[in-house]
Design an enzyme around this catalytic site. Structure first.
Site, mmCIF file in Angstrom:
data_model
loop_
_atom_site.group_PDB
_atom_site.id
_atom_site.type_symbol
_atom_site.label_atom_id
_atom_site.label_comp_id
_atom_site.label_asym_id
_atom_site.label_seq_id
_atom_site.Cartn_x
_atom_site.Cartn_y
_atom_site.Cartn_z
ATOM 1 N N CYS A 38 0.846 -1.199 0.000
ATOM 2 C CA CYS A 38 0.000 0.000 0.000
ATOM 3 C C CYS A 38 0.880 1.247 0.000
ATOM 4 C CB CYS A 38 -0.884 -0.024 1.247
ATOM 5 S SG CYS A 38 -1.862 1.468 1.513
ATOM 6 N N THR A 40 0.725 3.519 2.118
ATOM 7 C CA THR A 40 1.150 3.693 3.507
ATOM 8 C C THR A 40 2.441 2.926 3.774
ATOM 9 O OG1 THR A 40 -1.131 3.983 4.246
ATOM 10 C CG2 THR A 40 0.479 3.368 5.923
ATOM 11 N N HIS A 43 5.343 4.827 2.483
ATOM 12 C CA HIS A 43 5.715 5.888 3.420
ATOM 13 C C HIS A 43 6.563 5.321 4.561
ATOM 14 C CE1 HIS A 43 3.347 9.025 1.578
ATOM 15 N NE2 HIS A 43 2.220 8.348 1.724
ATOM 16 N N HIS A 63 -0.612 -4.334 5.728
ATOM 17 C CA HIS A 63 -1.981 -4.467 6.251
ATOM 18 C C HIS A 63 -2.991 -5.010 5.241
ATOM 19 C CE1 HIS A 63 -1.533 -0.304 4.749
ATOM 20 N NE2 HIS A 63 -2.758 -0.486 4.271
ATOM 21 N N GLU A 64 -2.596 -5.255 4.010
ATOM 22 C CA GLU A 64 -3.524 -5.791 3.005
ATOM 23 C C GLU A 64 -3.177 -7.255 2.749
ATOM 24 O OE1 GLU A 64 -3.483 -1.498 0.565
ATOM 25 O OE2 GLU A 64 -2.912 -3.357 -0.458
#
Length: 350
Positions: A38, A40, A43, A63-64
């Site tokens: 992602c 995120t 980052h 997180h995915e």
């Protein structure tokens, strides 16, 4: 198990060997079969200003995912060993005002998988039962892993009431690319996507959009007005976080129209509230995550209907151990990928 850890407050990550996570009574343990990168995560890997303020190394990020439940806590009642699941990555407290009024996705005490607690760039991940989403047994784990970001796009489009409307999307990241076919599936009459990255603009043609504009090769405002008339588009979806895109979008959106914010600016932007908002009488919407779980049902129905094919956006597949090569492809300075999926237990043969 192996996992990718943000091991220190610096650029990069580290492949580690660690114990499988233990689970609380209200959690399940999931064998991660596919996990996607992602923005995120980019980052966090790049250790930008936001991640420096939010992330507390050492921590497993990501997180995915899509995976299979291998253990359930003693208080878990709706999830069983063998279930195929993905996760709503916003973890609510269940008791605050927002949670009790149908807004768990913006819980006052929200924590996020792979941001505030160990995530899924690993062979196994612990997930609260409340966040588990059951997938069909025959769903490709690769597709299962991208439902969370696809849900971001779906929620953004749904809240913007695009049926019968003209839509301008700013941003050619995966979520912006997902938003284009979702808008068309939900009834938008015409969709234009404005982007910057040549590689990703090439992918957009494959997923379905009426018009494309490369922002650094044209006068975006003039070209959009040529497409939709001097009144401008009915709806603007801002998926990039670019201050220039925000300013241009506010000038373009039709009087009485809708401007929806999803992209996160790197710094607070300056906008003309009087001319861009008040005098135009526009509706402004902020989007955070996905509605729990209304958006997930829509995602399920859109994917199962066959009206949207997200596979062209998934451009690269790597073993989890090759994460550095994967992150290099999505480095902001030279993006050469759409959605990248990592496989902790081996890349499947197509």
């Amino acid at each position: 198990m192996i996992a990718i850890q943000k091991h220190k407050p610096d650029v990069g990550g580290k492949l580690i060997e660690t114990d499988k996570p233990g689970i609380q009574p209200n959690e399940v343990l999931v064998k991660v079969e596919a996990t996607s990168i992602c923005g995120t995560d980019v980052h966090i890997f790049g250790w930008d200003q936001w991640s420096q303020q939010r992330i507390k190394p050492p921590m497993i990020f990501g997180h995915e995912f899509g995976g299979t439940v291998v253990e359930v806590g003693e208080q878990v009642g709706s999830i069983n060993v063998g279930d195929h699941v993905s996760a709503e990555t916003h973890i609510p407290c269940g008791f605050c005002y927002q949670c009790r009024t149908g807004n768990m996705h913006i819980c006052s005490n929200l924590s996020i998988l792979g941001v505030d607690r160990d995530g899924c760039f690993a062979e196994y991940v612990a997930v609260p039962e409340i966040c588990c989403w059951k997938n069909p047994d025959d769903m490709d784990p690769t597709i299962a892993s991208i439902q969370e970001p696809f849900g971001n796009a779906t929620y953004t489009v749904q809240e913007s009431n695009v049926a019968g409307k003209t839509v301008a999307i700013f941003g050619d990241g995966p979520i912006g690319m997902f938003a284009a076919p979702v808008a068309r599936a939900l009834g938008a009459t015409q969709v234009v996507l404005i982007g910057m990255n040549e590689y990703r603009m090439g992918l957009i043609e494959k997923v379905g959009v009426d018009h494309m504009l490369k922002a650094d090769e044209c006068d975006v405002e003039a070209e959009v007005r040529k497409l939709f008339g001097k009144e401008g588009p009915d709806v603007v979806l801002e998926m990039s976080g670019s201050p220039v895109a925000i300013d241009t979008g506010l000038r373009l959106v039709k009087k009485g129209g809708t401007f929806t914010f999803f992209g996160i600016p790197s710094q607070p932007p300056r906008i003309d509230i009087a001319e861009g908002v008040i005098f135009k009488g526009i509706k402004m919407i902020g989007i955070n995550g996905r509605k729990m779980f209304e958006t997930w049902y829509t995602v399920r129905d859109l994917l199962s209907s066959g009206r949207i094919d997200v596979s062209p956006i998934i451009t690269h597949k790597f073993h989890l151990k090759d994460f550095e090569q994967a992150f290099d492809l999505v480095h902001p300075a030279h993006i050469q990928a759409g959605k990248i999926v990592l496989y902790p237990h081996g890349v499947p043969q197509d």
